[in-house]
Motif scaffolding. Structure first.
Motif, PDB file in Angstrom:
ATOM      1  N   CYS A  20     -93.120 -11.093 104.056  1.00 54.28           N
ATOM      2  CA  CYS A  20     -93.628 -11.368 102.718  1.00 54.28           C
ATOM      3  C   CYS A  20     -92.925 -12.613 102.177  1.00 54.28           C
ATOM      4  O   CYS A  20     -91.769 -12.882 102.524  1.00 54.28           O
ATOM      5  N   LEU A  26     -93.201  -6.435  98.759  1.00 61.87           N
ATOM      6  CA  LEU A  26     -94.579  -6.225  98.321  1.00 61.87           C
ATOM      7  C   LEU A  26     -95.217  -5.009  98.972  1.00 61.87           C
ATOM      8  O   LEU A  26     -96.259  -4.534  98.521  1.00 61.87           O
ATOM      9  N   LEU A  92    -102.415  -5.083  94.016  1.00 60.30           N
ATOM     10  CA  LEU A  92    -101.306  -5.246  93.070  1.00 60.30           C
ATOM     11  C   LEU A  92    -101.819  -5.432  91.649  1.00 60.30           C
ATOM     12  O   LEU A  92    -101.301  -4.829  90.700  1.00 60.30           O
ATOM     13  N   ILE A 109     -98.691 -14.385  99.332  1.00 60.39           N
ATOM     14  CA  ILE A 109     -98.242 -13.040  99.709  1.00 60.39           C
ATOM     15  C   ILE A 109     -97.287 -13.121 100.897  1.00 60.39           C
ATOM     16  O   ILE A 109     -96.253 -12.470 100.928  1.00 60.39           O
TER      17      ILE A 109
END
Length: 170
Positions: A20, A26, A92, A109
């Motif tokens: 990530c 994440l 998200l 990301i």
């Protein structure tokens, strides 16, 4: 100008790792890990690839993959990262808006690069498989490799379904 060496012309298995962006966690939420695995399975299927093993950690991913045709690896990873990025952003934003608001909207990301290692023989495949299955234990996320549900370790230890089709190559 030096030509970039292509490492996926000889049809070896590949151990791949990518992280990530800025090693953000994440993938702490199990639903985020499922997004990554869903896209992984779809991309493998679309390229007729095989997964020997995988583990999804809170901030990075490891997998051992094999393709029946050369020059598939970089396109496979590019698509896996691109599609999972899109789906993770949506997840998200919709499901963890407080967390998503802490991340600058223009931040990616995934880290741009990935690490790939050709696995020339069965011994190297087993070595990398054991390494990645031990990751959750070393990180204090599980007591034993098979306890981490976002890993292929349960397949190898118990023959359990792990959400992605696992196939030994050789």
């Amino acid at each position: 100008m030096a030509r970039r060496r292509v490492f996926d012309e000889e049809l070896h298995a590949h151990f791949i790792t990518f992280s990530c962006y800025r090693r953000r966690r994440l993938l702490d939420d199990d639903r985020a890990k499922r997004v990554v695995l869903d896209v992984f399975g779809l991309q493998l299927s679309s390229r007729k690839g095989s997964c020997v093993g995988y583990v999804v950690m809170p901030d990075h991913v490891h997998a051992i993959v094999w393709f029946p045709h050369s020059r598939q690896l970089s396109v496979f990873i590019q698509q896996w990262k691109r599609l999972s990025s899109y789906r993770l952003r949506r997840f998200l934003r919709n499901d963890l808006p407080e967390y998503a608001s802490c991340i600058p909207s223009n931040d990616p990301i995934w880290q741009r690069e990935y690490y790939a290692f050709n696995l020339y023989d069965e011994e190297k495949v087993r070595e990398k498989l054991n390494y990645m299955h031990a990751n959750p234990v070393k990180a204090g996320l599980a007591e034993r490799p098979a306890d981490w549900i976002f890993s292929s370790a349960r397949f190898y230890e118990w023959g359990a379904d792990v959400g992605v089709s696992i196939r030994w190559i050789g």
